[in-house]
Motif scaffolding. Structure first.
Motif, PDB file in Angstrom:
ATOM      1  N   ASP A 120      -9.919   2.917 -10.463  1.00 21.86           N
ATOM      2  CA  ASP A 120      -9.425   1.562 -10.245  1.00 21.86           C
ATOM      3  C   ASP A 120      -8.889   0.966 -11.546  1.00 21.86           C
ATOM      4  OD1 ASP A 120      -9.954   1.519  -7.540  1.00 21.86           O
ATOM      5  OD2 ASP A 120     -11.917   0.576  -7.750  1.00 21.86           O
ATOM      6  N   ARG A 123      -5.527   2.641 -12.391  1.00 20.87           N
ATOM      7  CA  ARG A 123      -4.499   2.105 -11.499  1.00 20.87           C
ATOM      8  C   ARG A 123      -4.119   0.683 -11.896  1.00 20.87           C
ATOM      9  NH1 ARG A 123      -7.736   4.121  -6.104  1.00 20.87           N
ATOM     10  NH2 ARG A 123      -6.604   6.071  -5.706  1.00 20.87           N
ATOM     11  N   ALA A 124      -5.119  -0.105 -12.299  1.00 21.18           N
ATOM     12  CA  ALA A 124      -4.865  -1.492 -12.686  1.00 21.18           C
ATOM     13  C   ALA A 124      -3.941  -1.563 -13.892  1.00 21.18           C
ATOM     14  CB  ALA A 124      -6.183  -2.209 -12.986  1.00 21.18           C
ATOM     15  N   LEU A 127      -0.410  -0.606 -12.748  1.00 24.23           N
ATOM     16  CA  LEU A 127       0.221  -1.672 -11.968  1.00 24.23           C
ATOM     17  C   LEU A 127       0.601  -2.855 -12.850  1.00 24.23           C
ATOM     18  CD1 LEU A 127      -2.063  -1.627  -8.804  1.00 24.23           C
ATOM     19  CD2 LEU A 127       0.404  -1.221  -8.821  1.00 24.23           C
ATOM     20  N   GLU A 178      -5.603 -12.017  -4.661  1.00 25.32           N
ATOM     21  CA  GLU A 178      -5.645 -10.663  -4.111  1.00 25.32           C
ATOM     22  C   GLU A 178      -6.537 -10.563  -2.883  1.00 25.32           C
ATOM     23  OE1 GLU A 178      -3.284  -9.047  -5.031  1.00 25.32           O
ATOM     24  OE2 GLU A 178      -2.922 -10.308  -6.770  1.00 25.32           O
ATOM     25  N   THR A 182      -3.742 -10.353  -0.155  1.00 18.22           N
ATOM     26  CA  THR A 182      -3.608  -8.919   0.099  1.00 18.22           C
ATOM     27  C   THR A 182      -4.655  -8.442   1.100  1.00 18.22           C
ATOM     28  OG1 THR A 182      -2.805  -8.642  -2.175  1.00 18.22           O
ATOM     29  CG2 THR A 182      -3.410  -6.656  -0.975  1.00 18.22           C
ATOM     30  N   PHE A 229       1.961  -4.921  -4.328  1.00 20.45           N
ATOM     31  CA  PHE A 229       0.504  -4.963  -4.202  1.00 20.45           C
ATOM     32  C   PHE A 229       0.069  -4.746  -2.750  1.00 20.45           C
ATOM     33  CE2 PHE A 229      -1.366  -7.241  -8.137  1.00 20.45           C
ATOM     34  CZ  PHE A 229      -0.666  -6.384  -8.970  1.00 20.45           C
ATOM     35  N   PHE A 232       0.492  -1.134  -1.930  1.00 24.37           N
ATOM     36  CA  PHE A 232      -0.532  -0.350  -2.626  1.00 24.37           C
ATOM     37  C   PHE A 232      -1.840  -0.403  -1.850  1.00 24.37           C
ATOM     38  CE2 PHE A 232      -4.153  -0.072  -5.460  1.00 24.37           C
ATOM     39  CZ  PHE A 232      -3.871   1.051  -6.224  1.00 24.37           C
ATOM     40  N   TRP A 233      -2.229  -1.601  -1.404  1.00 27.28           N
ATOM     41  CA  TRP A 233      -3.496  -1.726  -0.677  1.00 27.28           C
ATOM     42  C   TRP A 233      -3.432  -1.018   0.672  1.00 27.28           C
ATOM     43  CZ3 TRP A 233      -5.382  -4.655   3.687  1.00 27.28           C
ATOM     44  CH2 TRP A 233      -6.778  -4.632   3.788  1.00 27.28           C
ATOM     45  N   LEU A 239      -8.851  -2.650  -3.313  1.00 29.48           N
ATOM     46  CA  LEU A 239      -8.558  -4.029  -3.684  1.00 29.48           C
ATOM     47  C   LEU A 239      -8.994  -4.338  -5.114  1.00 29.48           C
ATOM     48  CD1 LEU A 239      -7.212  -6.380  -2.292  1.00 29.48           C
ATOM     49  CD2 LEU A 239      -9.451  -7.190  -1.533  1.00 29.48           C
ATOM     50  N   LEU A 242      -6.231  -4.010  -7.611  1.00 29.65           N
ATOM     51  CA  LEU A 242      -5.287  -5.125  -7.618  1.00 29.65           C
ATOM     52  C   LEU A 242      -5.872  -6.337  -8.322  1.00 29.65           C
ATOM     53  CD1 LEU A 242      -3.837  -4.878  -4.000  1.00 29.65           C
ATOM     54  CD2 LEU A 242      -2.957  -3.895  -6.127  1.00 29.65           C
ATOM     55  N   HIS A 246      -4.087  -7.842 -11.677  1.00 36.64           N
ATOM     56  CA  HIS A 246      -3.670  -9.245 -11.728  1.00 36.64           C
ATOM     57  C   HIS A 246      -4.401  -9.977 -12.846  1.00 36.64           C
ATOM     58  CE1 HIS A 246      -2.387 -12.913  -9.130  1.00 36.64           C
ATOM     59  NE2 HIS A 246      -2.451 -13.252 -10.408  1.00 36.64           N
TER      60      HIS A 246
END
Length: 268
Positions: A120, A123-124, A127, A178, A182, A229, A232-233, A239, A242, A246
């Protein structure tokens, strides 16, 4: 277009039982109520703020908007008010989380479990770079064209609590947007029978409207961010990635600006 790309842009919705007419009606009411007291109402105020700015003489770039501004003369009351604003954001996100869990989803189902911390985080970072660098370029271009206000991420006075409060504010923004935009909204629309593309589009549109107070560049940049986003989710179900991405974007903007403003010539 390869099969993988086609699947990315046109994902299939996960199998789910068809909602009854009563469930559909209550679901629609729930979405309107949730966003009527949270980000939806903020989006409406944001749109009105842009109209007000556009009615003033001169280009939008001659005007400025502060994302974190002093709320009181006394520094300790100011700190308390800043934390209260952040607490409201955490509460908004918690409402979306509660409604998802109340609907029968586990933390793992919505990607808020702690099972993949390293992935995570990676990925964060990816992103944040994907969104942040083009987003900054879009802001500079739109401001140069006079269709975006000058955004000042923080105008808080230099106090011992400024940096931690800005970090808390950034995390609060990330959590609220998010989880609500999202996780909650995309799921709810999917449950009401909307396609994956339509669900992502509505989520992104609300996010863009929420940032209209910044001008055209801010709205468009956040709309694109919302599309990325949401997709992606839908594809990963993570989550936390994301929320962290953010938060990282906002922390860099809020804290970085507060430390550099007045010390470098290119910052307004």
């Amino acid at each position: 277009m390869t099969g993988r790309l086609r699947q990315w842009f046109n994902p299939s919705s996960p199998a789910r039982p068809e909602p009854t007419a009563e469930e559909r009606r209550l679901g629609i009411v729930e979405v309107w109520l949730v966003f009527g007291i949270t980000l939806g109402m903020s989006a409406l105020r944001s749109a009105l703020s842009l109209v007000q700015s556009a009615l003033r003489p001169g280009p939008l770039s001659d005007q400025s908007v502060a994302l974190n501004a002093p709320a009181a003369v006394n520094q300790y009351i100011d700190m308390a008010l800043q934390l209260t604003y952040a607490l409201q954001l955490f509460g908004w996100g918690a409402l979306g989380w509660y409604l998802l869990v109340r609907a029968g989803f586990t933390l793992r189902d919505i990607g808020l479990d702690l099972g993949q911390p390293a992935r995570d985080a990676l990925r964060a970072v990816g992103l944040a770079a994907l969104i942040g660098i083009p987003g900054l370029a879009l802001y500079l271009v739109s401001r140069h064209l006079g269709v975006n206000l000058t955004v000042r991420p923080s105008t808080l006075t230099e106090t011992w609590w400024r940096t931690p409060v800005l970090v808390i504010s950034a995390i609060g923004n990330a959590w609220a947007e998010e989880v609500l935009l999202t996780g909650y909204l995309v799921h709810r629309l999917r449950r009401l029978g909307w396609s994956e593309n339509a669900s992502a589009g509505v989520s992104a549109l609300v996010r863009g409207c929420y940032h209209l107070y910044q001008g055209v560049g801010g709205a468009v940049g956040n709309l694109v961010m919302g599309l990325v986003f949401a997709r992606f989710w839908q594809r990963t179900g993570r989550l936390w990635a994301l929320v962290m991405a953010h938060a990282l974007l906002d922390i860099v903007a809020f804290v970085g600006y507060s430390l550099l403003a007045g010390h470098v010539s290119w910052l307004p």
